[in-house]
Design a protein around this motif. Structure first.
Motif, short mmCIF file in Angstrom:
data_model
loop_
_atom_site.label_atom_id
_atom_site.label_comp_id
_atom_site.label_asym_id
_atom_site.label_seq_id
_atom_site.Cartn_x
_atom_site.Cartn_y
_atom_site.Cartn_z
N TYR A 617 0.91 -1.33 -0.01
CA TYR A 617 0.07 0.01 -0.04
C TYR A 617 0.81 1.41 0.00
O TYR A 617 0.49 2.32 -0.53
CB TYR A 617 -0.95 -0.03 1.27
CG TYR A 617 -2.21 -0.79 1.15
CD1 TYR A 617 -3.00 -0.96 -0.01
CD2 TYR A 617 -2.44 -1.74 2.25
CE1 TYR A 617 -3.91 -1.75 -0.12
CE2 TYR A 617 -3.59 -2.65 2.00
CZ TYR A 617 -4.37 -2.60 0.83
OH TYR A 617 -5.40 -3.16 0.79
N ALA A 621 0.81 4.22 -2.69
CA ALA A 621 0.69 5.36 -2.51
C ALA A 621 1.62 6.43 -3.11
O ALA A 621 1.49 7.47 -3.98
CB ALA A 621 0.74 5.91 -0.90
N ALA A 633 -3.68 8.28 -3.76
CA ALA A 633 -2.50 8.02 -2.75
C ALA A 633 -2.83 8.05 -1.37
O ALA A 633 -2.33 7.23 -0.52
CB ALA A 633 -1.41 9.21 -2.94
N GLU A 634 -3.67 8.93 -0.75
CA GLU A 634 -4.18 9.18 0.55
C GLU A 634 -5.08 8.03 0.77
O GLU A 634 -4.87 7.22 1.88
CB GLU A 634 -5.27 10.55 0.92
CG GLU A 634 -5.41 10.74 2.03
CD GLU A 634 -4.32 10.98 2.95
OE1 GLU A 634 -4.63 10.57 3.97
OE2 GLU A 634 -3.33 11.51 2.61
N LEU A 637 -2.68 4.89 1.51
CA LEU A 637 -1.94 5.40 2.84
C LEU A 637 -2.94 4.97 4.04
O LEU A 637 -2.59 4.34 5.29
CB LEU A 637 -1.45 6.67 3.06
CG LEU A 637 -0.12 6.87 2.26
CD1 LEU A 637 0.41 8.41 2.48
CD2 LEU A 637 0.93 6.23 2.65
N ARG A 661 4.11 8.72 4.51
CA ARG A 661 3.02 9.79 4.65
C ARG A 661 3.65 11.17 4.58
O ARG A 661 3.41 12.14 3.99
CB ARG A 661 2.41 9.53 5.77
CG ARG A 661 0.98 10.38 5.75
CD ARG A 661 0.25 10.31 7.17
NE ARG A 661 0.74 10.61 8.46
CZ ARG A 661 0.80 11.71 8.75
NH1 ARG A 661 0.11 12.66 8.38
NH2 ARG A 661 1.51 12.19 9.97
#
Length: 886
Positions: A617, A621, A633-634, A637, A661
């Motif tokens: 993941y 992202a 992408a968010e 995450l 992040r």
């Protein structure tokens, strides 16, 4: 004939409002080239509707004959057939009708000759459709239709629609390419057809994932889809409906009972019910569960009758039932036979499958039979089979299905489960009790290789690398020589822990390369392949850290090829290589290919390891960020973060997610989202990873980025000096390149442009040889200003082209990023903006300010972004209104 004339029997039925099925219409359009079109499928697959809508859309001349049981009377059959053809032309059939008037018991063979002669004399083309031909069982009439097919003139084309295959010479027609068949597989609705049917015909708007779910549950069965849609119209709980929707839904159940099951003989009904407990079946296992000896004949009959049976192989040895039909049958079986008898049938099936070597099917049936002890024994004896296929999550899934009172009587199985659950990242709450059960059965746990394997893994998770390697070395001396999976796991763990602990890429790479002969040797058990696969992936990762991207790609591809040779389908462990390979493709600029690979990798790693899925993941992202798809992408995450909360054994995964992040937030310049940094500092301050150089370096690089963001250039230079020097000694060239980029940006921010250029000049040849791109591109316009100056100074044509490629990608990314909030412009940007307002071209601005045209373009892109505009006219207007320029 005294019966009234039912015109509807010879009229093309109304097809209602239908969706366009052009893919099937085009198949039917081939009717002039074949002797017969056979549309054969179970009830409810839209056979009649398809033919009726095709006839109407193509405006064909058609004689339609809807058949029923009473039409097995030759007189009645021929009466309606002649009525139908007379609808085409009154001149067709007089001679035949005259013969019928004189002979109350007609001979169809003689009549077929007269009828075909009159059809040929008619001359014009028309289509003769026998609908519901499964109702006809009279051999005289079947032979009559055969005569029509065999001797049809060129202007007559015959189509048969039936729930079962007619007793016609289909094999002969097929061999002569004179037969066109449309069967269940072709008739079933595809997902896009389901969407159209629901929205256009049923006036029902469903989200895409619900449509996909409905398509899968019904397997494209049109009646099933329609009945589900009727139920959904007035149902506000759509999630609840799909959780409950199955073959026992009242509409589905009633339809299958009335239109399919109740029409079968008692013998067939009994066979269907008992064999329904089998997810897949052949004649031998059917003989066992039905106490018959003629299941071969019965299965052939079921397939001939299209009784929702699906062949699973070309030899037609193995079959399954359509899933809704199977659910209907199982429900009926339970109602009519009772739970006790159903469990007995499962036990018979389990015994048969175990004897046939299909232990996984046997395991399922013994669980259904309630024989948990037998199920636990099978799972314990065949655990290595899951390991060799890298199906660790499947092993855990089966283990969890065995009731605790049975599995707790198998300590070795519990110990296996504890090790695997720890490896894939389950909660300690689920792991520790199993470990204790496994240990209590061993007189001296310190002499058990399996126990020490578990303890070694725990030490890795808890940040105790020295103890982990000590335990691993002891375990290797104690494990049986044929315990290839655990031995491979430990050797892999020792090498990777050594790398993470000391951070020495060169020595770790040398060690791992020397281990290849051990893993590559054929040990007689394919479970050994898992260790070899992981070793190749770790070697590839070390090559990445060393800055040898092409060597890394080669080793990942070798690993994938190894796995693909070992199994016909993609094994879960392949997801590990796909994710890492995707990250390499992202770095080298192949973003769409990278996204495709990482998404396949995510699906596979879910079945392998929670930690690897978290990593997948995180990579996904980063790829979405590079594609300017910030929302996705968010989401990636967030999925990673949710998984870290479930995986509570270690904080390493939390650290990895936070690093990605914050890195992406910094690259995007999203300072507002950096406010929740106390939680980040808590993770960065976690002392459990301080013994691992690899993670310490990652944290320090992140802190360097934070200092760059805050303007703490001196602190950044201090940290980067330390890490670059260490990185050179340890062979961590990728980190050296990234740190050098940050160092260059800091020097630029301190007003030392020449020093900033020199830092980049030193690493650019190495980065070019390796193939790094996104390390530079992701830094955006700030780095572009330095590269623009270097582009004019560099004499090496390859390096100049490399710099140009980076600048082009940064320019594209900046242009695609859209507008952002207005901020204060730099002095240079203000100078460029004023000249834009005076109407200067880019070339004129470059000459005025003694800079390159490319640098002017970068300044204008930056100005547009800061002002939230798209062109120079908008920029000048907004600047005037805002008072930025006067």
């Amino acid at each position: 004939m005294g019966e009234p004339y039912l015109r509807t029997k010879v009229t093309v039925p109304s097809s209602g409002e239908l969706i366009d099925r052009e893919r099937l219409f085009s198949r039917l359009d081939r009717y002039p080239h074949v002797a017969l079109i056979l549309v054969s499928a179970p009830a409810g697959f839209g056979k009649s509707s398809l033919l009726a809508s095709w006839i109407r859309k193509r405006k064909h001349h058609c004689c339609w004959l809807t058949l029923e049981e009473r039409d097995n009377d030759p007189s009645r059959f021929l009466f309606y057939l002649l009525k139908g053809v007379s609808e085409i032309d009154a001149q067709i059939g007089p001679a035949v009708r005259q013969r019928l008037d004189h002979f109350p018991f007609p001979v169809p063979d003689e009549i077929s000759v007269s009828l075909l002669q009159e059809i040929e004399s008619y001359g014009e083309e028309f289509i003769l459709i026998f609908d519901d031909f499964h109702c006809i069982s009279n051999p005289i009439l079947v032979d009559f239709v055969k005569e029509l097919i065999d001797y049809a003139p060129d202007n007559l084309h015959i189509i048969i629609s039936s729930r079962s295959d007619p007793s016609l010479p289909l094999a002969l027609l097929r061999s002569r390419r004179k037969l066109l068949e449309l069967r269940m597989e072709e008739l079933r609705f595809r997902p896009e057809e389901t969407t159209l049917f629901l929205s256009r015909i049923m006036d029902l708007k469903l989200q895409e994932h619900f449509v996909d779910l409905l398509s899968r549950r019904t397997e494209g069965w049109i009646t099933g889809i329609q009945m589900a849609a009727i139920s959904l119209r007035d149902n506000s709980d759509i999630d609840g409906f799909f959780r409950r929707f199955c073959g026992t839904h009242r509409y589905i159940f009633d339809y299958l009972m009335e239109e399919v099951f109740s029409l079968q003989s008692a013998e067939i009904q009994a066979f269907l019910l008992k064999s329904s407990i089998l997810e897949s079946f052949c004649s031998e296992v059917c003989d066992a569960v039905t106490s018959r000896s003629d299941s071969v004949k019965i299965l052939s009959e079921l397939e001939h009758c299209n009784l929702f049976i699906v062949p699973l192989d070309q030899d037609r040895r193995w079959f399954r039932y359509h899933q809704l039909f199977a659910e209907f049958l199982r429900s009926t079986l339970t109602q009519t036979h009772g739970d006790k008898n159903v469990r007995h049938l499962h036990k018979i099936a389990g015994t048969w499958f175990l004897g046939d070597g299909k232990w996984e099917a046997a395991l399922k049936h013994f669980l259904e039979a309630g024989d948990g002890d037998m199920a636990a024994s099978i799972l314990e004896n065949h655990a290595s089979c899951f390991f060799q296929k890298s199906e660790l999550s499947s092993f855990v899934g089966w283990f969890n299905q065995v009731p605790a009172e049975y599995r707790n009587n198998h300590p070795k199985l519990c110990l296996f489960a504890a090790i695997v659950k720890l490896f894939i990242g389950e909660s300690l709450d689920a792991i520790v009790p199993l470990y204790k059960i496994g240990v209590t059965s061993i007189d001296r746990p310190e002499t058990s290789g399996e126990v020490l394997t578990f303890r070694s893994l725990m030490c890795v998770m808890k940040g105790r690398p020295e103890k982990a390697m000590e335990q691993a070395e002891k375990a290797l001396t104690l494990l049986p020589s044929d315990a290839f999976f655990f031995r491979s796991m430990l050797i892999h763990e020792m090498y990777t822990t050594q790398f993470l602990y000391k951070g020495d890429v060169c020595s770790s790479l040398e060690m791992m390369l020397s281990a290849i002969p051990y893993f590559a040797t054929d040990r007689g058990d394919s479970s050994h392949f898992t260790g070899y696969f992981q070793l190749l992936c770790e070697i590839a990762y070390l090559y990445t850290m060393k800055g040898s991207l092409h060597a890394a790609i080669d080793h990942y591809e070798r690993a994938i090829a190894l796995a693909d040779r070992s199994c016909e389908r993609r094994l879960p462990i392949v997801g590990v290589a796909l994710v890492e390979l995707a990250d390499l493709y992202r770095e080298m600029g192949f973003l769409e290919r990278a996204l495709e690979m990482v998404q396949e990798g995510v699906l596979l790693t879910r079945k392998w390891s929670a930690f690897r899925t978290i990593e997948a993941y995180a990579v996904e992202a980063h790829i979405f960020y590079s594609l300017d798809r910030a929302r996705e992408a968010e989401t990636a995450l967030q999925r990673a973060a949710r998984l870290t909360k479930e995986f509570d054994v270690s904080t390493i995964d939390d650290l990895m997610v936070e690093l990605v992040r914050v890195r992406l937030l910094l690259l995007r310049g999203d300072s507002r989202r950096l406010s929740p940094l106390p939680s980040l500092h808590g993770i960065l301050g976690d002392r459990s990873v301080d013994r691992y150089y690899h993670f310490v370096e990652s944290r320090k690089i992140l802190m360097a980025r934070l200092e760059l963001h805050r303007g703490g250039f001196d602190d950044l230079l201090s940290v980067s000096d330390e890490l670059i020097n260490a990185g050179r000694k340890l062979g961590r060239n990728k980190s050296v390149i990234e740190l050098s980029i940050l160092r260059s940006l800091a020097l630029e921010g301190m007003g030392k442009p020449e020093d900033a250029e020199n830092v980049l000049l030193f690493i650019l040849p190495e980065a070019y040889e390796a193939g790094f791109l996104r390390l530079f591109v992701d830094e955006g316009p700030p780095l572009a200003f330095i590269l623009c100056r270097l582009e004019k100074k560099v004499t090496n044509s390859f390096l100049r082209e490399y710099i140009g490629k980076i600048l082009t990608l940064i320019e594209k990314k900046a242009s695609d990023a859209g507008s952002c909030k207005p901020v204060t412009l730099s002095n240079r940007e203000l100078m460029v903006l004023r000249l834009l307002a005076r109407g200067y071209t880019n070339k004129e601005i470059a000459e005025e300010l003694f800079i390159s045209v490319r640098t002017v373009k970068w300044h204008t892109v930056n100005i547009y972004k800061k002002l939230g505009v798209k062109n120079r006219t908008e920029a000048v207007v907004k600047a005037n209104i805002s008072g930025i320029i006067i």
